[in-house]
Enzyme design. Structure first.
Site, PDB file in Angstrom:
ATOM      1  N   LYS B  86       0.839  -1.230   0.014  1.00  0.00           N
ATOM      2  CA  LYS B  86      -0.103   0.014  -0.065  1.00  0.00           C
ATOM      3  C   LYS B  86       0.838   1.351  -0.092  1.00  0.00           C
ATOM      4  O   LYS B  86       2.090   1.241   0.427  1.00  0.00           O
ATOM      5  CB  LYS B  86      -1.013  -0.115   1.256  1.00  0.00           C
ATOM      6  N   LEU B 114      -5.589   6.896   1.728  1.00  0.00           N
ATOM      7  CA  LEU B 114      -4.120   6.647   1.644  1.00  0.00           C
ATOM      8  C   LEU B 114      -3.712   6.334   3.184  1.00  0.00           C
ATOM      9  O   LEU B 114      -2.840   6.597   3.899  1.00  0.00           O
ATOM     10  CB  LEU B 114      -3.115   7.864   1.409  1.00  0.00           C
ATOM     11  N   CYS B 169      -3.107   8.876  -7.206  1.00  0.00           N
ATOM     12  CA  CYS B 169      -4.461   8.843  -6.315  1.00  0.00           C
ATOM     13  C   CYS B 169      -5.431   9.775  -6.635  1.00  0.00           C
ATOM     14  O   CYS B 169      -5.028  10.866  -6.398  1.00  0.00           O
ATOM     15  CB  CYS B 169      -3.879   8.986  -5.043  1.00  0.00           C
ATOM     16  N   LYS B 204       3.627   5.524 -11.324  1.00  0.00           N
ATOM     17  CA  LYS B 204       2.264   5.004 -11.404  1.00  0.00           C
ATOM     18  C   LYS B 204       1.539   6.445 -11.932  1.00  0.00           C
ATOM     19  O   LYS B 204       1.357   7.347 -11.055  1.00  0.00           O
ATOM     20  CB  LYS B 204       1.621   4.631 -10.119  1.00  0.00           C
ATOM     21  N   ASN B 230      -4.324   4.402 -13.001  1.00  0.00           N
ATOM     22  CA  ASN B 230      -5.074   4.405 -11.488  1.00  0.00           C
ATOM     23  C   ASN B 230      -6.369   4.472 -11.700  1.00  0.00           C
ATOM     24  O   ASN B 230      -6.808   4.538 -12.924  1.00  0.00           O
ATOM     25  CB  ASN B 230      -4.414   5.633 -10.656  1.00  0.00           C
ATOM     26  N   GLY B 282      -8.967  -2.821 -14.256  1.00  0.00           N
ATOM     27  CA  GLY B 282     -10.111  -3.867 -14.744  1.00  0.00           C
ATOM     28  C   GLY B 282      -9.498  -5.238 -15.182  1.00  0.00           C
ATOM     29  O   GLY B 282     -10.581  -5.840 -15.791  1.00  0.00           O
TER      30      GLY B 282
END
Lengths: 262, 343, 343, 262
Positions: B86, B114, B169, B204, B230, B282
């Site tokens: 995480k 987060l 995020c 990312k 993301n 997905g």
């Protein structure tokens, strides 16, 4: 709508306040424009109170068009629910695994809101032909929710209060001890940690831990097992996925943390 | 009664299967010590991505079971080829109020916030996770280059195989998508991290207007690979309560709903930069994984499908990809990476 | 044999039900002339949006059955409260090679390519469509402010009730999403159009990083309302053919998959600007429509659901919204617009 | 995968080339990693040739695990298909409405690829107990696809060629005229416009237009009715939604455009 992903969200509207007790309330909701997912015995839900938060609750009763929750005072959200039951709410579920063991006889030991988790199990098991004894303990009569309506005729209900105001005088653990544990194939406890610890010690001391299961509570956030909040101490079990009922033999760390075995 | 030592979370507990007290005695069941989790994969799926050597291309997405060694252990046993933690921030974070996850018909909406123990909790998690025998990719989230660099240094010191910079995020103000939207900022953050650590740096990125440009800046600045994409910023409203359901109101949409968007993002970035990409978004079966690979991904992260189908989906995807390689007659996954670009 | 005059497409044909030749004679069936399509709605759903007065909030999305008077006639008969044309460009466009639409599990991927007869074909379509007795919203797509203004002027002259500026087509290079990504450009285009025509100007924006800012620029420049959102740029790859399936490779994803993203976009723009919004994106029933309304939309466009469920979905949504208003006990749709923002 | 939205995409792989004729080919495909959607009689598909384009085709046969297409030379894509049948392809569908009228007797008049649309109808109707006569016309024998395999025993097939190289000499329209139209409850034509026009005139002149239906072709782009390409002239009918089979009484404008009635 039941989603392909297994969990679903459904809007609820309050249909009845079934009971108000000391620091507790029993509420009946109906789905609003959606179909409730199936909750099997001991599965739980996230109950969302708009404007506040969502809390994990095992429905004391659930069908396609009705879901009842027993809520006990714990913090600010439960306080608000008890004082002013939300007319509109939401439910996310089902969470966890159902616990539906086949057995000739089953002793269920419940205290507080733990009873909500065990009632669907008791009713289901009795329908399956299992002899079910449900011990339901509380401090005093006004804390005892009217659970009879959910049980059917075949569950043997034994009520106990600490002050003897209703049923037997004593704790649920006392009653369980007196019930003769060795007569049961399966023993399940659900309720405050102290109560579960009491039953754990009892069954452990009689060498019956392999018959014992506990319905536990942990911090539940996502409810789906991905956030990791519901990890059982020093196991890799997630309460939201493998729980909430765990066999006595994996409770070691939980017992370490919650019970004083000294 | 003396407390059994060394069994607590974060401290070697995984080797104890269970322990309990019965009739006054303590019973302990130990797990086999040389546990070799997951089946050994045949070599066709072996792949190098961003300096990591992986048995096969399937790992978890950050945020899925990555908050404790026990949770990562589940992923290792399920056969993930790498373990992604995480996101860690410098300071501990509590996360958002519940609900933090709402199931929608074609995806999952989440805003966990987060939540993590902060920099302080990073080393112990990484050290414990390393014992699982898989490369550990530490996801980190910061608000400026220095913070990212500090977190990355801690991850490297603790033994991380790579760091994944969370620049996307969709619901963490100032430390998420806003960073990824600005290619310049992306470049600065990646540069700060890449000049601090020797382990591979993965950026990312999420769905942003200038994704291809941001990807370019990340690569120029030293990113060895990109993780795309993301979740998408989204919302669900209860029409009777008349409120957004998520505690944070806005969250990130994941699951099958976003897969075609992820395929496009990977395709466009690969076409321009021909770089190492880990595809996310997905993936729920080998076919959706294969689409990302054909678009240009060398590895795949699985998130929502682990939630909705359980950890065994990892192994299902791996086996499915093996069959697929046989079916289409290629000897190595490598041959399929970006194959949809050939005319 | 003499040709029956006035029956051809684009010229009054809708009033002829059918005609045929039999045994040497010409048989003509006429439709009732004063056709009043769609049921009269009760007043609860009546709504003003961006200067338009609508019987109810449900209309089609641009690109759905908006390329001919006959197609718009279907929408009118199905009960749409306004009729939105397909986007017109200055020059005629052929569109992309087929497939231009690919069904995906949770949505529809399309890349039609803005095929349209160009400015020249605009007046006849709009004039014919006006006879259907509903406000006609003409969608236009250009590459720079002057082109938009020219198209808008033609639409106004032909009798359009409003123009919708397509600033968000996800697959038309130079005349779509790129424009909408830059708030400055959005402002310039809207200003050019708003200073040219008197009819309401609607800006259709897609999912861009600076959506709230672009919305603000559009409003400042004179847009009476916003249409949010367009499809999401996406792709599907056939894993055996190993190619993108769409003729244009990249297209726009619509349908239920994007609904939570649309709800979020409407919510965030409404929160900031408290403006008139027409919500679009994955509406397939009254509930998904209601979510957009609670987020801040005053009207709703339906696209994919018309394709997948037929035109009758319009009436289903309208009836469903009526029931919903009764259920929650409000007397006018107005009361629900943006209700999810109240705390 | 069958989608909730009614249409689905499925990958195909070539399983057999069943026949090669003059400017025509008959191909059999199987789904690859997906399940074919159900195609009911007269429904059609978009057949995607990777690297080229997708073209509308009515499957001459379709089941869950097989789909056959009769392709005739029309343009560059069909040319490529005939010369080099794509080993991998894709199918989008089902498109249009099925035409499954109940009738005691049915005359089907087919020319060219029109036969593909009518064969599933013929086979279905015969199974339903309808007397089915299928007239299949072509210029010459080498253009006649081997359709017998799809028809079953109960369909009466009458073959005609312009040059008499196989079956009756003459056009399908000639045969239809000779068949005695008044004996049939329903007459359906599918094929080149000239042929449909011929049958239209024939049935019209005998006052039988109310029994007549035509399976038409238009420009098909999206195949789902939203792009509007498939609108039938001066009606509001979309071939992809209400078609491809239309009753004779709505064909006026189509006849105006396609047939010289002088």
């Amino acid at each position: 709508m039941r989603t392909p992903i297994g969990y679903s969200y459904c809007s609820l509207r309050l249909s009845r306040v079934l009971w108000r007790g000391r620091g507790a309330i029993l509420l009946s909701y109906e789905p609003h424009g959606c179909v409730l997912p199936e909750f099997r015995p001991t599965q739980f839900a996230m109950f969302w109170v708009p404007g506040l938060e969502a809390i994990p609750l095992a429905p004391i009763y659930a069908s396609r068009d009705r879901i009842d929750f027993l809520v006990r005072l714990r913090g600010s959200t439960t306080k608000s629910i008890i004082e002013d039951p939300p007319r509109r709410a939401g439910v996310i579920g089902p969470m966890g695994r159902s616990f539906t063991p086949s057995a000739r006889s089953m002793l269920l030991v419940a205290g507080g809101t733990g009873v909500a988790s065990l009632i669907p199990l008791a009713a289901w098991a009795a329908r399956e032909g299992t002899r079910v004894v449900l011990v339901y303990g509380a401090r005093t009569e006004s804390e005892l929710a009217p659970i009879e309506q959910y049980l059917g005729d075949d569950v043997e209900l034994v009520v106990a209060t600490d002050d003897g105001s209703k049923g037997l005088r004593g704790t649920a653990v006392d009653v369980a001890r007196a019930a003769g544990l060795e007569d049961f194939d399966i023993i399940v406890a659900a309720g405050p940690p102290a109560m579960i610890c009491g039953v754990y010690k009892l069954v452990g001391s009689q060498g019956l831990l392999n018959k014992f299961y506990a319905s536990l509570e942990t911090i539940v956030r996502c409810g789906m097992g991905f956030c990791g909040s519901c990890m059982l101490p020093c196991t890799s079990s997630l309460l939201c996925r493998e729980g909430p009922v765990f066999p006595g033999t994996v409770l070691g760390c939980w017992v370490e943390e919650e019970c004083s075995l000294a | 009664m003396p407390r059994p030592a060394g069994f607590r979370a974060n401290s070697g507990c995984p080797r104890v299967e269970s322990f309990y007290y019965q009739a006054g005695c303590l019973f302990i069941t130990l797990k086999p010590t040389a546990q070799k989790p997951g089946a050994l994969r045949v070599a066709v799926l072996r792949i190098h991505v961003a300096g990591l050597e992986l048995e096969h291309p399937v790992m978890n997405a950050s945020g899925i079971l990555g908050s404790s060694p026990e949770a990562l252990g589940r992923l290792a046993r399920a056969g993930a080829s790498a373990l992604v933690t995480k996101s860690f921030t410098k300071e501990p974070r509590e996360g958002y109020p519940t609900p933090i996850a709402v199931p929608l018909p074609y995806g999952l909406l989440n805003a966990v916030g987060l939540s993590n123990p902060g920099l302080e909790g990073l080393p112990s998690l990484v050290k414990a996770a390393r014992r699982l025998g898989r490369p550990v990719i530490v996801s980190i989230a910061g608000s400026e280059p220095g913070e990212f660099a500090e977190l990355a240094a801690a991850a490297e010191e603790a033994g991380a195989a790579a760091v994944e910079l969370n620049l996307s995020c969709p619901h963490a103000r100032g430390r998420g998508l806003e960073l990824g939207m600005d290619p310049q900022t992306v470049g600065e953050i990646v540069a700060a991290v890449a000049s601090t650590v020797k382990i591979p740096v993965l950026a990312k990125l999420g769905l942003v207007d200038r994704l291809v440009e941001a990807a370019g800046k990340a690569l120029e600045a030293g990113a060895r690979g990109l993780v795309l994409i993301n979740t998408l910023r989204a919302m669900a409203i209860d029409v009777y309560a008349m409120r957004p359901v998520l505690g944070n109101r806005v969250g990130g949409l994941s699951g099958p709903a976003i897969h075609p968007v992820a395929v496009r993002a990977v395709y466009e970035v690969y076409r321009e930069h021909n770089c190492d990409i880990i595809g996310v978004g997905g993936v729920e079966d080998w076919r959706s994984a294969a689409e990302l690979i054909l678009a240009g991904a060398r590895a795949i992260q699985v998130g929502t499908a682990i939630v909705t189908r359980g950890e065994q989906v990892i192994d299902e995807i791996v086996k499915g990809l093996e069959n697929y390689l046989n079916e289409v007659g290629v000897k190595s996954l490598e041959e399929l990476v970006g194959a949809a670009h050939k005319q």
